[in-house]
Design a protein around this motif. Structure first.
Motif, mmCIF file in Angstrom:
data_model
loop_
_atom_site.group_PDB
_atom_site.id
_atom_site.type_symbol
_atom_site.label_atom_id
_atom_site.label_comp_id
_atom_site.label_asym_id
_atom_site.label_seq_id
_atom_site.Cartn_x
_atom_site.Cartn_y
_atom_site.Cartn_z
ATOM 1 N N ALA A 21 0.832 -1.208 0.000
ATOM 2 C CA ALA A 21 0.000 0.000 0.000
ATOM 3 C C ALA A 21 0.864 1.253 0.000
ATOM 4 C CB ALA A 21 -0.926 -0.008 1.218
ATOM 5 N N VAL A 22 1.911 1.254 0.832
ATOM 6 C CA VAL A 22 2.825 2.405 0.875
ATOM 7 C C VAL A 22 3.532 2.572 -0.465
ATOM 8 C CG1 VAL A 22 4.976 3.239 1.905
ATOM 9 C CG2 VAL A 22 3.147 2.387 3.370
ATOM 10 N N SER A 23 3.955 1.463 -1.064
ATOM 11 C CA SER A 23 4.634 1.524 -2.362
ATOM 12 C C SER A 23 3.711 2.101 -3.434
ATOM 13 C CB SER A 23 5.124 0.134 -2.768
ATOM 14 O OG SER A 23 6.055 -0.364 -1.829
ATOM 15 N N ALA A 24 2.447 1.684 -3.410
ATOM 16 C CA ALA A 24 1.493 2.213 -4.383
ATOM 17 C C ALA A 24 1.301 3.721 -4.189
ATOM 18 C CB ALA A 24 0.157 1.490 -4.244
ATOM 19 N N ALA A 25 1.232 4.167 -2.927
ATOM 20 C CA ALA A 25 1.080 5.600 -2.658
ATOM 21 C C ALA A 25 2.312 6.375 -3.124
ATOM 22 C CB ALA A 25 0.844 5.821 -1.163
ATOM 23 N N LEU A 26 3.506 5.818 -2.904
ATOM 24 C CA LEU A 26 4.732 6.488 -3.331
ATOM 25 C C LEU A 26 4.835 6.544 -4.857
ATOM 26 C CD1 LEU A 26 7.251 4.980 -0.749
ATOM 27 C CD2 LEU A 26 6.525 7.369 -0.893
ATOM 28 N N VAL A 27 4.414 5.475 -5.545
ATOM 29 C CA VAL A 27 4.403 5.485 -7.013
ATOM 30 C C VAL A 27 3.459 6.576 -7.520
ATOM 31 C CG1 VAL A 27 3.683 4.191 -9.058
ATOM 32 C CG2 VAL A 27 5.090 3.086 -7.317
ATOM 33 N N THR A 28 2.288 6.685 -6.888
ATOM 34 C CA THR A 28 1.330 7.723 -7.280
ATOM 35 C C THR A 28 1.918 9.113 -7.085
ATOM 36 O OG1 THR A 28 -0.508 6.269 -6.664
ATOM 37 C CG2 THR A 28 -0.988 8.617 -6.885
ATOM 38 N N ALA A 29 2.593 9.318 -5.934
ATOM 39 C CA ALA A 29 3.217 10.615 -5.664
ATOM 40 C C ALA A 29 4.316 10.916 -6.676
ATOM 41 C CB ALA A 29 3.773 10.630 -4.241
ATOM 42 N N ALA A 30 5.122 9.890 -7.006
ATOM 43 C CA ALA A 30 6.205 10.088 -7.970
ATOM 44 C C ALA A 30 5.651 10.442 -9.352
ATOM 45 C CB ALA A 30 7.071 8.839 -8.051
ATOM 46 N N LEU A 31 4.579 9.773 -9.764
ATOM 47 C CA LEU A 31 3.974 10.070 -11.065
ATOM 48 C C LEU A 31 3.382 11.476 -11.079
ATOM 49 C CD1 LEU A 31 2.224 6.665 -11.885
ATOM 50 C CD2 LEU A 31 4.298 7.614 -12.928
ATOM 51 N N GLY A 32 2.754 11.887 -9.975
ATOM 52 C CA GLY A 32 2.213 13.247 -9.897
ATOM 53 C C GLY A 32 3.304 14.295 -9.988
ATOM 54 N N LEU A 33 4.419 14.075 -9.271
ATOM 55 C CA LEU A 33 5.540 15.017 -9.338
ATOM 56 C C LEU A 33 6.177 15.018 -10.726
ATOM 57 C CD1 LEU A 33 7.210 14.317 -5.876
ATOM 58 C CD2 LEU A 33 6.058 16.431 -6.574
ATOM 59 N N ALA A 34 6.241 13.842 -11.362
ATOM 60 C CA ALA A 34 6.795 13.769 -12.720
ATOM 61 C C ALA A 34 5.938 14.572 -13.695
ATOM 62 C CB ALA A 34 6.894 12.314 -13.165
ATOM 63 N N ALA A 35 4.616 14.463 -13.567
ATOM 64 C CA ALA A 35 3.723 15.244 -14.426
ATOM 65 C C ALA A 35 3.927 16.736 -14.199
ATOM 66 C CB ALA A 35 2.270 14.852 -14.153
ATOM 67 N N LEU A 36 4.070 17.135 -12.920
ATOM 68 C CA LEU A 36 4.326 18.544 -12.616
ATOM 69 C C LEU A 36 5.664 18.993 -13.185
ATOM 70 C CD1 LEU A 36 3.545 21.154 -11.176
ATOM 71 C CD2 LEU A 36 4.539 20.229 -9.076
ATOM 72 N N LEU A 289 12.415 -1.745 -1.690
ATOM 73 C CA LEU A 289 11.404 -1.101 -2.532
ATOM 74 C C LEU A 289 10.930 0.229 -1.953
ATOM 75 C CD1 LEU A 289 9.662 -1.151 -5.052
ATOM 76 C CD2 LEU A 289 7.975 -2.542 -3.809
ATOM 77 N N PRO A 290 10.532 0.301 -0.679
ATOM 78 C CA PRO A 290 10.160 1.617 -0.132
ATOM 79 C C PRO A 290 11.305 2.615 -0.178
ATOM 80 C CG PRO A 290 9.343 -0.134 1.294
ATOM 81 C CD PRO A 290 10.266 -0.778 0.297
ATOM 82 N N ALA A 291 12.542 2.145 0.021
ATOM 83 C CA ALA A 291 13.696 3.049 -0.039
ATOM 84 C C ALA A 291 13.844 3.634 -1.440
ATOM 85 C CB ALA A 291 14.969 2.307 0.358
ATOM 86 N N ALA A 292 13.721 2.794 -2.467
ATOM 87 C CA ALA A 292 13.863 3.259 -3.849
ATOM 88 C C ALA A 292 12.765 4.265 -4.209
ATOM 89 C CB ALA A 292 13.827 2.072 -4.806
ATOM 90 N N LEU A 293 11.521 3.938 -3.849
ATOM 91 C CA LEU A 293 10.403 4.816 -4.205
ATOM 92 C C LEU A 293 10.453 6.121 -3.424
ATOM 93 C CD1 LEU A 293 7.565 2.132 -4.431
ATOM 94 C CD2 LEU A 293 8.784 3.241 -6.312
ATOM 95 N N THR A 294 10.861 6.049 -2.152
ATOM 96 C CA THR A 294 11.004 7.283 -1.372
ATOM 97 C C THR A 294 12.110 8.146 -1.946
ATOM 98 O OG1 THR A 294 10.283 6.112 0.621
ATOM 99 C CG2 THR A 294 11.370 8.223 0.945
ATOM 100 N N GLY A 295 13.212 7.525 -2.385
ATOM 101 C CA GLY A 295 14.278 8.278 -3.034
ATOM 102 C C GLY A 295 13.785 8.993 -4.280
ATOM 103 N N MET A 296 12.957 8.318 -5.077
ATOM 104 C CA MET A 296 12.368 8.961 -6.256
ATOM 105 C C MET A 296 11.598 10.216 -5.882
ATOM 106 S SD MET A 296 10.695 5.945 -8.552
ATOM 107 C CE MET A 296 11.642 4.803 -9.542
ATOM 108 N N VAL A 297 10.700 10.075 -4.904
ATOM 109 C CA VAL A 297 9.840 11.198 -4.508
ATOM 110 C C VAL A 297 10.682 12.338 -3.934
ATOM 111 C CG1 VAL A 297 8.009 11.895 -2.914
ATOM 112 C CG2 VAL A 297 7.826 9.725 -4.149
#
Length: 340
Positions: A21-36, A289-297
């Protein structure tokens, strides 16, 4: 904690549902920031125009596909690489301070980049090769100097790493002072860590290298988590600790050095991302996985802030990550004081 079991190739992997669930939320946040990130710049490009540009039509193709997309992709991939590298060394040292930028590996890799710029011709291959080589030399120095008895302890390795980091930074300053003026100015600005001007030609080789290293670390993840349970448990389950640690160090240094060769030493992402991801997932150890996605965000968010603070001028992203890292260190020290 409820888990989801994934089976494949005769092995069952149990993944906590909260981590998913946390990974999915981080992916969503990363995609939103990428769009911005694709929309924001010297001029605003609307989402519809961005979508058209990505498909090769419209008036913003050059701006979006050639200028902004490489920068956004670099922030995502480099953030993941730094997050995983931090998780590797925090698992090895079993200490939240055990990240490449604290124990001298970033500074060592930057030394290699400076050598390529000042002594060699500074081609991308030379930058990557010398960065990895000097990063490995820094890792070997930290390991050997902190060894004693049954091997290096976590706290001793951290302290030795801080000393190696200071010496490497002093060497880097000396190299910059001895360099020609144009090279010194470029190297000094690059030392803050920057994604300004990153293009497709800068990313081709690094993206392939990082993808290979992340895949290699994914194959080692199960053994790494076994080792995190303790040396005795790992040995009982057939994990070769010496070989595992060597491979983890090679992957961690490779990830850090590859990012440094392109963008300079971007500090504190490797320190903060693994611990933030671990706390969000409430997971034992430091999961990758959470470390990688958090690093992205974190890196993509920091780069957007760096572009907005003094717009239209864009700051090096390392300036923002240093500020974030300082706040994180104060919070981490406060947590340690409360525990004691």
């Amino acid at each position: 904690m409820s888990t989801l079991t994934v089976r494949g190739r005769g092995r069952a992997v149990h993944v906590p549902r909260r981590t998913l669930a946390v990974s999915a939320a981080l992916v969503t946040a990363a995609l939103g920031l990428a769009a911005l990130g694709l929309c924001y710049g010297a001029s605003w490009v609307g989402p519809a125009d961005v979508a058209a540009a990505l498909t090769g039509s419209g008036d913003a193709v050059v701006v979006v596909r050639d200028w902004r997309l490489p920068r956004v992709l670099a922030a995502l991939v480099f953030g993941a690489a730094l997050g995983v590298s931090g998780a590797i060394f925090q698992n090895l040292t079993r200490n939240p301070m055990g990240s490449p930028d604290v124990i001298g590996l970033d500074a060592g890799a930057y030394t290699g980049a400076l050598i390529a710029l000042t002594v060699l011709s500074g081609t991308p291959v030379q930058l990557a090769a010398t960065s990895v080589l000097c990063g490995l030399l820094a890792a070997a120095a930290v390991y050997l100097l902190s060894s004693g008895g049954g091997g290096p302890s976590g706290m001793r390795l951290i302290v030795i790493g801080i000393a190696v980091n200071a010496m490497a930074n002093a060497l880097n300053a000396w190299i910059v002072l001895r360099a020609e003026l144009e090279v010194a100015i470029a190297a000094d600005g690059w030392s803050a860590g920057s994604l300004n001007g990153v293009g497709w030609t800068d990313l081709t080789v690094p993206l392939v290298v990082i993808a290979v290293l992340l895949a290699a670390m994914a194959a080692l993840a199960h053994a790494m988590h076994q080792a995190a349970l303790g040396d005795a448990v790992a040995a009982a389950t057939g994990v070769g600790l010496g070989r595992l640690r060597l491979r983890m160090v090679l992957v961690g240094v490779g990830l850090t050095a590859t990012v440094t060769a392109v963008a300079g030493p971007i500090v504190f992402i490797a320190l903060a991302a693994p611990q933030i991801g671990r706390r969000l997932a409430r997971a034992p150890g430091v999961p990758l996985l959470p470390a990688a996605l958090t690093g992205m965000v974190l890196l993509l968010g920091a780069d957007l802030v760096a572009q907005m603070l003094l717009a239209p001028e864009s700051l090096p992203v390392g300036v923002v990550t240093t500020a974030i890292g300082g706040c994180y260190l104060l919070w981490l020290l406060g947590q340690e004081v409360r525990r004691r």
